[in-house]
Design an enzyme around this catalytic site. Sequence first.
Site, PDB file in Angstrom:
ATOM      1  N   ASP A  66       0.869  -1.181   0.000  1.00  0.00           N
ATOM      2  CA  ASP A  66       0.000   0.000   0.000  1.00  0.00           C
ATOM      3  C   ASP A  66       0.914   1.243   0.000  1.00  0.00           C
ATOM      4  O   ASP A  66       2.141   1.148   0.158  1.00  0.00           O
ATOM      5  CB  ASP A  66      -0.956  -0.017   1.196  1.00  0.00           C
ATOM      6  CG  ASP A  66      -2.189   0.860   0.931  1.00  0.00           C
ATOM      7  OD1 ASP A  66      -2.144   1.710   0.021  1.00  0.00           O
ATOM      8  OD2 ASP A  66      -3.195   0.688   1.642  1.00  0.00           O
TER       9      ASP A  66
HETATM   10  C1  BGC Z   1      -5.139   3.132   0.187  1.00  0.00           C
HETATM   11  C2  BGC Z   1      -5.232   2.150  -0.954  1.00  0.00           C
HETATM   12  C3  BGC Z   1      -5.115   2.861  -2.269  1.00  0.00           C
HETATM   13  C4  BGC Z   1      -3.814   3.634  -2.285  1.00  0.00           C
HETATM   14  C5  BGC Z   1      -3.570   4.356  -3.596  1.00  0.00           C
HETATM   15  C6  BGC Z   1      -3.944   4.037   0.056  1.00  0.00           C
HETATM   16  O1  BGC Z   1      -3.953   5.055   1.002  1.00  0.00           O
HETATM   17  O2  BGC Z   1      -5.103   2.432   1.411  1.00  0.00           O
HETATM   18  O3  BGC Z   1      -6.449   1.443  -0.870  1.00  0.00           O
HETATM   19  O4  BGC Z   1      -5.198   1.956  -3.328  1.00  0.00           O
HETATM   20  O5  BGC Z   1      -3.843   4.576  -1.236  1.00  0.00           O
HETATM   21  O6  BGC Z   1      -4.429   5.400  -3.767  1.00  0.00           O
END
Ligand code: BGC
Length: 748
Positions: free
Chosen positions: A276
């Site tokens: 993530d």
């Molecule tokens: C989230 C993810 C997301 C990523 C990219 C993160 O903060 O937890 O679910 O895909 O950001 O935007």
Amino acid sequence: MTQQIEMTSDEDVRARVEELLAQLTPAEKAGQLTQYFYMDFMRDQAKDGAPTQPELVEAAMARGGVGSLLFLTDPAEINRLQKATIEGNRHGIPALVGFDVIHGFRTILPVPIALAASWDPALIEQGQAVAAREARAVGIHWAFAPMVDIARDPRWGRIIEGAGEDPYLGGHVAAAQVRGFQGARLGTPDRVIAGPKHFAGYGAALGGRDYDESNISDAELWNIYFPPFKAAIDAGAGNIMSAYMDLNGVPAAGNQWLLNDVLRDGLGFDGFVVSDAQAVHDLATHHFAADLSDAAARALNAGNDMEMTFVDPAFDHLVAAVEDGRVTTERLDTAVRRVLEAKVRLGLFENPYVDEAEAQQVLADPAHREVAKIAAQRSAVLLRNDGDVLPLSTDRLDSVAVIGPLADSPRDTLGPWIFNHDLSETVTLLDGIRARVGELAEVRFAPGVRPSFRTFASMFDMWPGNTPEDPEDFDDDAELAKAAELAASSDVAVLVAGEWQNMIGESASRSSLELPGRQLELIQAVVATGTPTVLLVMNGRPLDLRWPAENVPAILDVWYPGSQGGHAVAALLFGDDSPAGKLPFTWPRTVGQVPMIYNSTRSHQPDRQDRRYWDEESTPLFPFGYGLSYGSFSYGAPTLSADHIAVGDTLTVSVTVTNDGSQPAEEVVQLYLHQRYGTSSRPVRELKGFRRVAIDAGSSATVEFTLGPDELRYWSAVTRDWVQDATTYDLGVGGDSTVELGTTFTVR
Ligand code: BGC
């Protein structure tokens, strides 16, 4: 230009990947494993002459340090950056472009929890195929979706992104989304890589506080939290995103057991894993890794193949880690192989660019809007309809009062996690009602309460238009009184209440489930006029509706219904179609009951539920699987193909469902099962089958389910393995999770 590519054989794909891999230096390999955000709006945020975020990414691109990009939506810009990526590395390797395509790209579908409430996998697949087609047309290759985290605590804002509390429903919804995004295999034209997330246990954040630790027993992991991932993997998902938080004391992104033993060996995943955002850096933030270099080595060794980052990738340190032996070349190569394989399978080497004009045509496709409308219609859940207030009839109405600021807010109609929408083509609930009623009745609107009184800053505020404007000179008392007067002078009041879209989602957890602001007061004032009232709820989590559930005759949960939401809701209000969605979660009465689930195990004094709380019922406001329709269904007794079977065998259950109402309608037929005794104690009931069926007025349908080892086995903490017991089961088929389990069979 077309994205159509010849499907190459697995052997050819692998040969091509090996050939490329053999030519890469360790630094180039690390580059392939690095995914950068490209934050266009940070272009103007230079500080003291330091390079901006986009400049840093472009510099990395020029030295072959970029394997993937995220957060781009404009096809011309994607083409430009793709060209820079290809020209920036010696081998002309294109970037994988990823994005959060959560519930639509230009055409916005209802939010994911709403899609789950349709209990309609075919529709969900079709919806995500539309999202994939639009995303692919602009040059996006990969969706960070579906989010398949089980969520049993509605305080957690990200409950809106998933399919709710149940692993069986969650598994079917997850698989349908993967099929929609990806098609039959990676490289299907007009589709993208599906990236189920966040592996694993993110939904169990302590206290519902986003990003906080999760502590989940192994039995719950295997029986509740992993199954939707398993279903997504079996459907072919090409990517998995690891999670932010600590799972049982180890950061998910640094958890070998989770990302290797479980994900690869246990669940059979063979695609690539991305961290993530900043989660590799977080290994140091968690006080788990000593520094960024340690974080990089441990993240890769644990099983992440790619790092998602804003700037300063930890994976830059992988070269040193390979040199000093903390990471083996073999492990590095395995990760690069997986990433290159995805690029080859998607045909990016042959077709790295998109046709910008064609992209605009795809985004404007009216067929996509039609899918969004049907999805919104099928997602709505009718929670109450006393005295058959609904459907409304224009024959009997001269005037309709539409009340509540959410009724006329395009941005809120769409819900969170969207960035490429078009507000001008969004049909609000007010727009939809006006369009449906036309000249037949007068439709008047009053907001009743102010659209903005929010006191926290959402992480999405940096995107323009995400925060409602606070109108100057809004006189709260006067507006509330005006709305009540409008209701009093109308034949029916359609009230819209709920949460503003930025009150739910990532970084938007709550400690209360109450309707924000003065909305309850507004509902009470409108009901007090005596005008028949319909409450439309806009939400992504259950809210405290104790008062409305007793005092407002009709309540329809419309969620955040998307681009065509207004037309869909109007069709349901006026009976062009019947609501048939069912709740994908248990709806508690109050936040103090949270977490509340339908499939808990039995315990001391099960018949004395009154002994659970002394200050509140121990039952929910609405049970899991619940939802009414304009039809009226009766169920025959289930018949079984056998009363007893051997362990490992299957039996079929069939049940006849009759629509006794006067309108054609759809019903979600649900099968629940309880195991009486065994190696472990088992939940009081578990969903083990469902089917959404359309039944004409006065007609019947026979629905069949199969029960076999997949439905009957479970992971036991006693054997620390999957078991299927020889035991007795109670079974029931009905319209929600309170159905009587009156049929029995045994397994010998
Ligand atoms: C989230 C993810 C997301 C990523 C990219 C993160 O903060 O937890 O679910 O895909 O950001 O935007």
